[in-house]
Design a protein around this motif. Structure first.
Motif, mmCIF file in Angstrom:
data_model
loop_
_atom_site.group_PDB
_atom_site.id
_atom_site.type_symbol
_atom_site.label_atom_id
_atom_site.label_comp_id
_atom_site.label_asym_id
_atom_site.label_seq_id
_atom_site.Cartn_x
_atom_site.Cartn_y
_atom_site.Cartn_z
ATOM 1 N N HIS A 1 0.994 -1.274 0.013
ATOM 2 C CA HIS A 1 0.080 -0.088 -0.135
ATOM 3 C C HIS A 1 0.874 1.321 0.330
ATOM 4 O O HIS A 1 2.016 1.197 0.638
ATOM 5 N N ALA B 1 -0.948 1.252 -8.855
ATOM 6 C CA ALA B 1 -1.521 0.201 -9.624
ATOM 7 C C ALA B 1 -0.993 -0.762 -10.254
ATOM 8 O O ALA B 1 -1.424 -2.075 -10.002
ATOM 9 N N THR C 1 -1.926 -0.861 -3.985
ATOM 10 C CA THR C 1 -3.133 0.089 -3.703
ATOM 11 C C THR C 1 -2.444 1.386 -3.138
ATOM 12 O O THR C 1 -1.841 1.664 -2.377
#
Length: 350
Positions: free
Chosen positions: A201, A216, A221
């Motif tokens: 992330h 992406a 994320t």
């Protein structure tokens, strides 16, 4: 030859200087410079915040994120004309501390080290440079367009090594990493996290431009919410902090899952005061067995790890990190940041 120079600590002394072409000595490689990356360190040196010219010289050649092609290599050096090569930034103290004596010169304890393009050694922002074979790292020929990312990738490789060494003090099987900041260090940290098979992330305040798509395309994320909201939802096992923003640094320390590791790679500016509940922060770190570790620079081992990571990455993805390539005759443009910059590269030849 032409080289980008400054007169530290004089602010705004950036110039394109004509200098004698260096002569290799003591078995050095003679290298034609291809490119240098530009980062915040260069801009701080230009501002006069720090930087030191070599002894006896007034000007310092900038550039620590290097890429060149060997023009001349002595027999037995392990290099040949035509090889792509990156020069290591730091050199150990000539009267080494214990860390330098063991090859861990990125951990120097007595400030006697020197650094190309930063501290007492000319850098790589020149059309021709020399480097000792022991401080040169070969690159896969397929990385010619992106090999200038090697130095920041080495910093990230070291950060991941530190995280894994700290985690190995006991059982450690991390699943989720949060990277704060989607600049070059943050995106490369995310790349190395994805290469490790982790759930990656990335947090950044930018909503447009190339950053969300780059994240992406790693299968990661992208987040733009406040850090405490993101960490509360994710409970990351690892946080790699790559912004140096004081508030984010403190919030990251309190945002991991128990037995978490927080690695700080961003350098915070001094002079800003924040209100901190030190007791609460201490309580969380102690009761959850968390660790905060700082990481900067890299040694030869980390450069080799970075070379492997770049060779194993999608070259097209890496090339998208380079958002501007500026020719040497327009050198000043490279050091003036633009809103959607990720990595700016000054091209030196070919």
């Amino acid at each position: 030859m032409r080289a980008v120079t400054v007169r530290p600590p004089e602010p705004d002394s950036l110039a394109l200087s004509d200098l004698p072409e260096p002569e290799p000595t003591d078995g050095e490689l003679l290298v034609d410079g291809l490119a240098v990356g530009v980062c915040g360190t260069d801009r701080e040196i230009i501002s006069g915040a720090y930087g030191r010219a070599p002894e006896g010289h007034r000007r310092l050649v900038l550039g620590h994120e290097s890429l060149g092609r060997v023009r001349q290599a002595p027999p037995g050096s392990g290099f040949a004309a035509g090889d792509l090569v990156v020069g290591v930034v730091r050199r150990p103290d000539p009267e080494p501390c214990g860390a330098c004596a063991h090859g861990e010169f990125d951990m120097c304890r007595n400030d006697g080290y020197t650094e190309r393009g930063i501290k007492e050694r000319d850098g790589y922002a020149a059309e021709v440079w020399t480097v000792e074979p022991g401080y040169a790292v070969p690159l896969d020929p397929g990385l010619e367009r992106v090999g200038v990312l090697m130095e920041p990738a080495s910093v990230v490789a070291k950060a991941w090594e530190q995280v894994e060494r700290v985690g190995a003090r006991a059982w450690f099987a991390p699943r989720r990493v949060l990277v704060t900041g989607a600049g070059p260090i943050g995106l490369l940290a995310a790349l190395l996290g994805a290469q490790r098979g982790l759930d990656v992330h990335v947090l950044d305040r930018v909503t447009g431009g190339p950053k969300p798509g780059l994240v992406a395309d790693l299968g990661a994320t992208y987040h733009t919410d406040e850090l405490d909201k993101v960490t509360s939802a994710l409970q990351p096992d690892i946080v790699i902090e790559a912004t140096g923003v004081g508030r984010l640094v403190l919030d990251a320390m309190a945002g991991t899952a128990p037995y978490g590791v927080i690695c700080l790679t961003g350098v915070s500016p001094s002079g800003r005061h924040l209100t901190v509940d030190a007791g609460c922060l201490n309580r969380e770190l102690v009761l959850e067995n968390n660790v905060v570790v700082g990481s900067v620079n890299a040694n030869l081992r980390h450069y080799r790890q970075a070379a492997e990571a770049l060779a194993g990455a999608d070259a097209a993805w890496l090339e998208r990190l380079i958002t501007r390539r500026v020719p040497l005759d327009r050198f000043a443009e490279a050091y003036a940041p633009a809103p959607e910059d990720i990595k700016v590269v000054l091209t030196l030849g070919e």
